[in-house]
Design a protein around this motif. Structure first.
Motif, PDB file in Angstrom:
ATOM      1  N   GLU A   1      21.575 -37.789  22.809  1.00  0.00           N
ATOM      2  CA  GLU A   1      22.908 -37.665  23.413  1.00  0.00           C
ATOM      3  C   GLU A   1      23.315 -39.037  23.936  1.00  0.00           C
ATOM      4  O   GLU A   1      22.526 -39.691  24.630  1.00  0.00           O
ATOM      5  CB  GLU A   1      22.866 -36.667  24.571  1.00  0.00           C
ATOM      6  CG  GLU A   1      24.190 -36.534  25.322  1.00  0.00           C
ATOM      7  CD  GLU A   1      24.072 -35.663  26.576  1.00  0.00           C
ATOM      8  OE1 GLU A   1      24.998 -34.884  26.854  1.00  0.00           O
ATOM      9  OE2 GLU A   1      23.033 -35.765  27.268  1.00  0.00           O
TER      10      GLU A   1
ATOM     11  N   GLY B   1      25.852 -40.717  26.573  1.00  0.00           N
ATOM     12  CA  GLY B   1      26.702 -40.290  27.678  1.00  0.00           C
ATOM     13  C   GLY B   1      26.153 -39.029  28.328  1.00  0.00           C
ATOM     14  O   GLY B   1      26.600 -37.917  28.049  1.00  0.00           O
TER      15      GLY B   1
ATOM     16  N   GLU C   1      22.785 -42.926  29.760  1.00  0.00           N
ATOM     17  CA  GLU C   1      23.972 -42.981  30.616  1.00  0.00           C
ATOM     18  C   GLU C   1      24.027 -44.349  31.289  1.00  0.00           C
ATOM     19  O   GLU C   1      23.035 -44.816  31.835  1.00  0.00           O
ATOM     20  CB  GLU C   1      23.890 -41.854  31.672  1.00  0.00           C
ATOM     21  CG  GLU C   1      24.918 -41.913  32.766  1.00  0.00           C
ATOM     22  CD  GLU C   1      26.358 -41.919  32.249  1.00  0.00           C
ATOM     23  OE1 GLU C   1      26.722 -41.036  31.476  1.00  0.00           O
ATOM     24  OE2 GLU C   1      27.100 -42.839  32.632  1.00  0.00           O
TER      25      GLU C   1
ATOM     26  N   ASP D   1      28.704 -38.573  22.855  1.00  0.00           N
ATOM     27  CA  ASP D   1      29.714 -38.193  23.855  1.00  0.00           C
ATOM     28  C   ASP D   1      30.049 -39.320  24.814  1.00  0.00           C
ATOM     29  O   ASP D   1      30.833 -39.124  25.743  1.00  0.00           O
ATOM     30  CB  ASP D   1      29.162 -36.980  24.638  1.00  0.00           C
ATOM     31  CG  ASP D   1      30.252 -36.180  25.307  1.00  0.00           C
ATOM     32  OD1 ASP D   1      31.388 -36.193  24.794  1.00  0.00           O
ATOM     33  OD2 ASP D   1      29.972 -35.554  26.345  1.00  0.00           O
TER      34      ASP D   1
HETATM   35  C1  SAM Z   1      32.204 -37.236  28.452  1.00  0.00           C
HETATM   36  S1  SAM Z   1      31.096 -37.909  29.614  1.00  0.00           S
HETATM   37  C2  SAM Z   1      29.557 -37.191  29.167  1.00  0.00           C
HETATM   38  C3  SAM Z   1      29.419 -35.723  29.467  1.00  0.00           C
HETATM   39  C4  SAM Z   1      28.091 -35.160  29.091  1.00  0.00           C
HETATM   40  N1  SAM Z   1      27.671 -35.557  27.760  1.00  0.00           N
HETATM   41  C5  SAM Z   1      28.167 -33.661  29.142  1.00  0.00           C
HETATM   42  O1  SAM Z   1      28.317 -33.043  28.075  1.00  0.00           O
HETATM   43  O2  SAM Z   1      28.113 -33.084  30.221  1.00  0.00           O
HETATM   44  C6  SAM Z   1      30.868 -39.536  29.010  1.00  0.00           C
HETATM   45  C7  SAM Z   1      29.790 -40.326  29.743  1.00  0.00           C
HETATM   46  O3  SAM Z   1      29.437 -41.422  28.919  1.00  0.00           O
HETATM   47  C8  SAM Z   1      29.167 -42.517  29.723  1.00  0.00           C
HETATM   48  N2  SAM Z   1      29.343 -43.697  28.877  1.00  0.00           N
HETATM   49  C9  SAM Z   1      30.511 -44.197  28.387  1.00  0.00           C
HETATM   50  N3  SAM Z   1      30.285 -45.255  27.590  1.00  0.00           N
HETATM   51  C10 SAM Z   1      28.939 -45.427  27.555  1.00  0.00           C
HETATM   52  C11 SAM Z   1      28.084 -46.368  26.896  1.00  0.00           C
HETATM   53  N4  SAM Z   1      28.585 -47.335  26.114  1.00  0.00           N
HETATM   54  N5  SAM Z   1      26.768 -46.253  27.066  1.00  0.00           N
HETATM   55  C12 SAM Z   1      26.247 -45.282  27.870  1.00  0.00           C
HETATM   56  N6  SAM Z   1      26.998 -44.363  28.527  1.00  0.00           N
HETATM   57  C13 SAM Z   1      28.333 -44.439  28.369  1.00  0.00           C
HETATM   58  C14 SAM Z   1      30.144 -42.405  30.875  1.00  0.00           C
HETATM   59  O4  SAM Z   1      29.663 -43.104  32.019  1.00  0.00           O
HETATM   60  C15 SAM Z   1      30.213 -40.900  31.074  1.00  0.00           C
HETATM   61  O5  SAM Z   1      29.318 -40.483  32.063  1.00  0.00           O
END
Ligand code: SAM
Length: 194
Positions: A50, A52, A76, A117
């Motif tokens: 996963e 994010g 994350e 995500d």
């Molecule tokens: C839509 S939310 C995730 C929700 C989670 N997957 C769920 O289903 O409950 C997107 C997350 O991705 C993280 N994020 C965004 N870009 C990222 C990156 N390049 N690398 C790691 N995390 C990232 C954000 O901080 C955020 O917490």
């Protein structure tokens, strides 16, 4: 007749509590979550990934279907979210919660299930596909259903969705998750020598 509500897995409930405490509002919805559980269960010895993690809601749904021989790795970039999410899975050595950019997942590819995500989905879609094992499942949520082909979003052709739906290495489809939201589900084709 009163219909009983479907049970929410305890770790999903725990991750939702963390989201609420931290004011995090981007967790996946249960309709997507059940799809994630199904995808994970379909690969009982697989590598499940996963990008994010958020507060761990999607991770917990993936975990709900995780086979005894499977591994789940999630990443994350927000340190506090990652720390709180990691706490929810600390007792299960099949699960790794990484802190940092989604590219940390590179070393764990190829994936049998990939819930992309946060990181990758928009900024490096090509790599997302490359990270799938043959027969691996890709889940991308948060699309807005479109009655058009090619699909449109806010009046414009949705090039990102089109990329995934028409990629030659993918067998892909889009499904409603609610009347107003959809997900793209794809599997990477196995190539044979003809
Ligand atoms: C839509 S939310 C995730 C929700 C989670 N997957 C769920 O289903 O409950 C997107 C997350 O991705 C993280 N994020 C965004 N870009 C990222 C990156 N390049 N690398 C790691 N995390 C990232 C954000 O901080 C955020 O917490």
């Amino acid at each position: 007749m009163v219909m009983a509500e479907r049970v929410i897995p305890p770790r999903v409930a725990a991750a939702e509590r963390v989201a609420s405490e931290m004011g995090f509002k981007k967790s996946c919805i249960p309709e997507v979550g059940r799809l994630l559980g199904l995808a994970a269960a379909s690969k009982p010895h697989g590598v499940v990934a996963e990008s994010g993690t958020g507060s761990g809601v999607g991770t917990a749904w993936l975990h709900s279907g995780l086979g005894p021989g499977a591994r789940l790795v999630t990443v994350e970039r927000d340190e506090e979210l990652a720390r709180r999410a990691a706490g929810i899975f600390a007792d299960d050595e099949r699960v790794s919660v990484l802190t940092g950019d989604w590219r940390l997942l590179d070393q764990h590819a190829p994936f049998d299930v990939f819930f992309c995500d946060g990181g990758g989905k928009r900024d490096d879609a090509r790599k997302v596909v490359e990270h799938l094992a043959p027969g691996g499942l890709l889940v991308l949520d948060d699309f807005t259903p479109s009655p058009h082909w090619p699909p449109r979003f806010e009046g414009e052709v949705d090039e990102l969705r089109l990329f995934y739906l028409t990629h030659p290495d993918l067998e892909a489809t889009e499904m409603l998750t609610t009347p107003t939201s959809s997900a793209v589900i794809a599997t990477r084709r196995s190539r044979v020598g003809f």
